[in-house]
Motif scaffolding. Structure first.
Motif, PDB file in Angstrom:
ATOM      1  N   CYS A  40       5.319  -2.415   2.181  1.00 37.37           N
ATOM      2  CA  CYS A  40       5.728  -3.355   1.130  1.00 37.37           C
ATOM      3  C   CYS A  40       5.926  -4.761   1.700  1.00 37.37           C
ATOM      4  O   CYS A  40       6.443  -4.915   2.804  1.00 37.37           O
ATOM      5  CB  CYS A  40       7.046  -2.901   0.482  1.00 37.37           C
ATOM      6  SG  CYS A  40       6.920  -1.305  -0.362  1.00 37.37           S
ATOM      7  N   SER A  41       5.501  -5.748   0.965  1.00 39.02           N
ATOM      8  CA  SER A  41       5.753  -7.155   1.308  1.00 39.02           C
ATOM      9  C   SER A  41       5.815  -7.964   0.015  1.00 39.02           C
ATOM     10  O   SER A  41       5.165  -7.590  -0.982  1.00 39.02           O
ATOM     11  CB  SER A  41       4.682  -7.700   2.252  1.00 39.02           C
ATOM     12  OG  SER A  41       3.407  -7.666   1.625  1.00 39.02           O
ATOM     13  N   CYS A  42       6.575  -9.049   0.048  1.00 38.63           N
ATOM     14  CA  CYS A  42       6.713  -9.873  -1.161  1.00 38.63           C
ATOM     15  C   CYS A  42       6.519 -11.344  -0.805  1.00 38.63           C
ATOM     16  O   CYS A  42       6.771 -11.766   0.326  1.00 38.63           O
ATOM     17  CB  CYS A  42       8.061  -9.650  -1.839  1.00 38.63           C
ATOM     18  SG  CYS A  42       9.480 -10.082  -0.804  1.00 38.63           S
ATOM     19  N   SER A 102       0.840  -1.213   0.000  1.00 37.71           N
ATOM     20  CA  SER A 102       0.000   0.000   0.000  1.00 37.71           C
ATOM     21  C   SER A 102       0.871   1.257   0.000  1.00 37.71           C
ATOM     22  O   SER A 102       2.042   1.221   0.372  1.00 37.71           O
ATOM     23  CB  SER A 102      -0.932   0.015   1.226  1.00 37.71           C
ATOM     24  OG  SER A 102      -0.171   0.079   2.421  1.00 37.71           O
ATOM     25  N   SER A 103       0.211   2.338  -0.389  1.00 43.96           N
ATOM     26  CA  SER A 103       0.864   3.652  -0.380  1.00 43.96           C
ATOM     27  C   SER A 103      -0.212   4.689  -0.052  1.00 43.96           C
ATOM     28  O   SER A 103      -1.199   4.793  -0.793  1.00 43.96           O
ATOM     29  CB  SER A 103       1.520   3.928  -1.731  1.00 43.96           C
ATOM     30  OG  SER A 103       2.125   5.193  -1.742  1.00 43.96           O
ATOM     31  N   MET A 104      -0.053   5.438   1.080  1.00 42.49           N
ATOM     32  CA  MET A 104      -1.086   6.397   1.500  1.00 42.49           C
ATOM     33  C   MET A 104      -0.422   7.620   2.174  1.00 42.49           C
ATOM     34  O   MET A 104       0.686   7.534   2.690  1.00 42.49           O
ATOM     35  CB  MET A 104      -2.085   5.734   2.458  1.00 42.49           C
ATOM     36  CG  MET A 104      -1.472   5.165   3.715  1.00 42.49           C
ATOM     37  SD  MET A 104      -2.660   4.290   4.743  1.00 42.49           S
ATOM     38  CE  MET A 104      -3.837   5.576   5.089  1.00 42.49           C
ATOM     39  N   VAL A 126       7.686  -8.847   4.897  1.00 44.28           N
ATOM     40  CA  VAL A 126       7.600  -7.379   4.947  1.00 44.28           C
ATOM     41  C   VAL A 126       9.002  -6.797   4.825  1.00 44.28           C
ATOM     42  O   VAL A 126       9.924  -7.217   5.527  1.00 44.28           O
ATOM     43  CB  VAL A 126       6.937  -6.909   6.247  1.00 44.28           C
ATOM     44  CG1 VAL A 126       6.869  -5.375   6.272  1.00 44.28           C
ATOM     45  CG2 VAL A 126       5.547  -7.518   6.383  1.00 44.28           C
ATOM     46  N   LYS A 127       9.131  -5.833   3.944  1.00 43.98           N
ATOM     47  CA  LYS A 127      10.421  -5.208   3.740  1.00 43.98           C
ATOM     48  C   LYS A 127      10.234  -3.707   3.567  1.00 43.98           C
ATOM     49  O   LYS A 127       9.137  -3.203   3.322  1.00 43.98           O
ATOM     50  CB  LYS A 127      11.109  -5.795   2.514  1.00 43.98           C
ATOM     51  CG  LYS A 127      10.330  -5.626   1.220  1.00 43.98           C
ATOM     52  CD  LYS A 127      11.060  -6.209   0.037  1.00 43.98           C
ATOM     53  CE  LYS A 127      12.331  -5.471  -0.234  1.00 43.98           C
ATOM     54  NZ  LYS A 127      13.014  -5.961  -1.465  1.00 43.98           N
ATOM     55  N   GLU A 128      11.304  -2.966   3.704  1.00 44.27           N
ATOM     56  CA  GLU A 128      11.234  -1.507   3.584  1.00 44.27           C
ATOM     57  C   GLU A 128      11.064  -1.127   2.133  1.00 44.27           C
ATOM     58  O   GLU A 128      11.757  -1.631   1.253  1.00 44.27           O
ATOM     59  CB  GLU A 128      12.507  -0.880   4.154  1.00 44.27           C
ATOM     60  CG  GLU A 128      12.485   0.635   4.141  1.00 44.27           C
ATOM     61  CD  GLU A 128      13.732   1.238   4.758  1.00 44.27           C
ATOM     62  OE1 GLU A 128      13.919   2.449   4.647  1.00 44.27           O
ATOM     63  OE2 GLU A 128      14.534   0.462   5.334  1.00 44.27           O
TER      64      GLU A 128
END
Length: 575
Positions: free
Chosen positions: A531-533, A517-519, A568-570
Motif C-alpha cells: 500500500c502507498s498513498c 497491489s494484493s497478491m 508506503v504504509k502498512e
C-alpha cells in the motif's frame, strides 16, 4: 414712444410711469444707431411670446392696444435720451450723451484677498451679474485614518471613539443640512477607531455612504434606505462614483461631500454657512478660537475632548447611550497619563515626495497623523490614508503628485507572489494574469483561456489517463500510476473569522495515484499487500494579508506544500 389711453389722457403718474419705463427699458437694451432688434410680438401686459427681429431707423415697430384700452406705439429711432444708462451685456454699461453712447465697465467694489486661517488660498465668489467678485475663504473640513480631523478653519486633532457623531450641523437651521459619521474600532492595541459610514441629511433625504469589504473595498450608497447605483441624480442633488470614492453635490446650497471608506471631505460655501456651523468640523468663520464648540455654545480648550459631546443616538449602537452632559463651570483639559514612550520615527512619514505642495499647504497635520497611525496600528499601510488625504488636498490646487512609488510598495498592491506592485501594473503569477486595479487599489487575477483537453484512450496494460500542466494549461496523457503523484496549484481567496485575503492566495494539494497491489504468496501461504498513498513530502509556512470588516489589515499564516510523493504504509489486514 407714444403711450396713451383714448378719452383718458389725464391718468395717474404711477400708471404712466409704469408703461413708459416698460418700453424705455426694452428699447435701450437693444439700441443700435442703424437697426433695432426688438420683440415683434410683445404687449403691454407681457402676455405674448417674444420673437426678435430687426427694424430700420425711423420705422414703426408696433401699434397695439392692451386689454385696459391703453394704446402703445413704438418707432425705431437712432436717438437716445441724454443721460440714460443701460447694461449692454459683457459687463459693460452704456450711457447716452447728447445722442451718442459711451461704454464703461460695470463698476465693482475693490476686492482684497483675506488671510485664511486654514492655510488654504481664498477663492473668487462672483455676484449675480457675474461681473464683480469678492474673495472668500474656503470652508473645507476633512478627516482620514483612525480618525484624524481638520476643521473648517484648519484646527487639527484626533478622536478615537466608536459611536456616531455630528460632523456638521447648522447652529440656526436654514438649509436643513447635517452630516454624521459612524465610527467603529479598528482593532488596534490602543482602541483607535475608523470611519465606517457617512450620513448626509438634507431636507427630507437621508443619504448613507457605507464601506463594504469583500473581494475589494468599495463604497455603497443608499438614499432613504434604498440602495442606488451612481451616477445618480434627482431634483435636489447628484451622486457620482470614481472607483471607491463617492461624491455628493447639492447645487442649491453649493455643498459637496466626499467619502471613500477611510477618507471624508466636506466643502461648504463661506457666503452661505459663515458663522453657522458646529460639530466635529467646528464653526466656519475664519478663526480657530471657536473651533472646539460644544452643543451648549461654550468653547472647550481641547477639540479631542469636545468631540465626544457630539454623539448622536444610533439604534445599531445601544452601548453608546445618549450624548454626555457638559457640566456647568470652567472647562478644563485632562492631563494625559504618564507612560513610558518608545521612540517611533517611521521613515515612510517624511512626506518628501510632496515638496512641491509644501509651499501651498502645510504637511504638519498629515505628518503627525501618519506617525501616530504607524506607531499605534499593527499594519504599516495605515499610513497610506495620510498620504492619500494630503494628495487630495494638493490636487485641489492643481498639484497632482505621483506619491505611491515613494512608499516602496506599502501603498500599492501586493500580488499572490508577495511582491509590491504599482497601480495599473500587470504581471503573470503561477499561471494567473494579475493586475493592480488603480481605482480600488486591489489585485485582480484571472486564469488564462485554455483549449479543452484532448480525449485520450489508454490501451496499454497498466497505464491510466493522467493530467499535467503545460504552458499554464492542462493536458491529458497516458502514464503509470506510480508516477502520478504531483503538486497541484490553485489560486483563490481565503476567509477566516470574517476577514478575507486581499488578493488570491496560491493553495497547493497532492493529487494522483500510487502503486497498490494484493497478491498470494505460496511461501507465506497468505495474501501479500503493498500500500502507498499520494501525500505531501515537504511543506513550508507562508503569510498572506487579510482585510477585515472593520477596515484593518491582518497577517495570517498557512501551510504550503512544496513536494508530493507516494508514501508506503502498512496495509490493513482484512483477515
Amino acid at each position: 414712444f407714444i403711450t396713451y389711453k383714448p378719452n383718458q389722457r389725464n391718468t395717474s403718474s404711477r400708471d404712466q410711469n409704469r408703461n413708459f419705463h416698460l418700453v424705455i427699458n426694452i428699447f435701450f437694451s437693444f439700441y443700435n444707431p442703424y437697426f433695432l432688434k426688438f420683440p415683434s410680438n410683445i404687449s403691454a401686459n407681457n402676455s405674448s411670446s417674444i420673437h426678435f427681429q430687426s427694424y430700420r431707423n425711423r420705422s414703426l415697430i408696433y401699434n397695439e392696444t392692451d386689454g385696459d384700452g391703453w394704446c402703445f406705439m413704438a418707432y425705431c429711432s437712432a436717438e437716445c435720451e441724454n443721460g440714460e444708462t443701460w447694461n449692454s451685456g459683457n459687463c459693460t454699461i452704456k450711457t447716452c450723451v447728447n445722442g451718442s453712447t459711451t461704454s464703461n465697465p460695470v463698476p465693482c467694489a475693490p476686492a482684497k484677498p483675506p488671510v485664511c486661517e486654514n492655510g488654504r488660498p481664498p477663492v473668487k465668489v462672483y455676484d449675480e451679474s457675474g461681473c464683480c467678485f469678492q474673495y472668500q475663504c474656503q470652508c473645507e473640513c476633512y478627516g482620514w485614518g483612525d480618525p484624524h480631523i481638520v476643521t473648517f478653519d484648519g484646527t487639527y486633532y484626533s478622536f478615537q471613539e466608536n459611536c456616531t457623531y455630528v460632523l456638521v450641523k447648522e447652529i440656526n437651521p436654514v438649509y436643513n443640512f447635517k452630516v454624521l459619521i459612524d465610527n467603529v474600532y479598528c482593532g488596534a492595541q490602543d482602541g483607535v477607531s475608523c470611519p465606517h459610514s457617512l450620513i448626509v441629511q438634507y431636507n427630507s433625504y437621508e443619504v448613507i455612504f457605507v464601506q463594504s469589504i469583500h473581494d475589494t473595498t468599495t463604497v455603497l450608497a443608499y438614499v432613504n434606505k434604498k440602495q442606488i447605483f451612481p451616477a445618480y441624480s434627482n431634483a435636489d442633488f447628484l451622486i457620482t462614483n470614481s472607483g471607491i470614492q463617492m461624491t455628493m453635490v447639492i447645487p442649491k446650497i453649493n455643498a459637496q461631500v466626499m467619502f471613500s471608506g477611510m477618507l471624508f471631505k466636506i466643502n461648504l460655501p463661506y457666503s452661505q454657512f459663515h458663522g453657522n456651523t458646529e460639530g466635529h468640523c467646528g464653526t466656519c468663520d475664519n478663526t480657530q478660537k471657536n473651533d472646539c464648540r460644544l452643543p451648549d455654545g461654550r468653547i472647550h480648550p481641547s477639540c479631542s475632548e469636545m468631540a465626544k459631546y457630539w454623539s448622536t443616538p444610533d439604534k445599531n449602537k445601544p452601548y453608546c447611550g445618549p450624548s454626555p452632559t457638559v457640566k456647568p463651570g470652567p472647562l478644563t483639559t485632562k492631563s494625559p497619563a504618564t507612560t513610558t514612550t518608545v521612540m517611533c520615527k517611521p521613515k515612510i512619514c517624511d512626506f518628501l515626495v510632496f515638496e512641491e505642495c509644501h509651499k501651498t499647504f502645510s504637511a504638519e497635520a498629515f505628518h503627525k497623523a501618519c506617525k501616530f497611525d504607524v506607531c499605534n496600528m499593527p499594519n504599516p499601510d495605515i499610513a497610506c490614508h495620510s498620504f492619500e488625504m494630503y494628495a487630495i488636498v494638493c490636487a485641489s490646487s492643481g498639484m497632482c503628485i505621483d506619491w505611491r512609488k515613494a512608499t516602496n510598495g506599502t501603498c500599492g498592491c501586493t500580488g499572490p507572489d508577495g511582491m509590491p506592485r504599482m497601480p495599473g501594473e500587470t504581471w503573470m503569477s503561477d499561471c494567473l494574469k494579475c493586475e493592480c486595479e488603480p481605482d480600488s487599489m486591489s489585485v485582480q487575477c484571472y486564469s488564462p483561456e485554455c483549449p479543452p483537453p484532448d480525449n485520450v484512450t489508454c490501451a496499454e496494460e497498466g497505464q491510466v489517463m493522467v493530467t499535467e500542466t503545460v504552458n499554464c494549461c492542462p493536458q491529458t496523457k497516458c502514464g503509470t500510476p506510480a508516477q502520478n503523484c504531483n503538486v497541484h496549484k490553485n489560486s483563490t481567496y481565503l476567509s477566516r473569522d470574517g476577514c478575507r485575503s486581499i488578493s488570491p492566495v496560491e493553495i497547493t494539494s497532492c493529487e494522483g495515484s500510487c502503486v497498490t497491489s494484493s497478491m498470494y504468496s505460496a511461501k507465506a501461504s497468505a495474501m501479500m499487500h503493498s500500500c502507498s498513498c499520494c501525500q505531501e513530502m515537504s511543506t513550508s509556512m507562508r503569510e498572506m494579508k487579510m482585510k477585515c470588516p472593520n477596515g484593518i489589515t491582518v497577517t495570517h499564516s498557512y501551510v504550503y506544500i512544496e513536494t508530493c510523493g507516494c508514501y508506503v504504509k502498512e496495509c490493513e489486514n482484512k483477515n
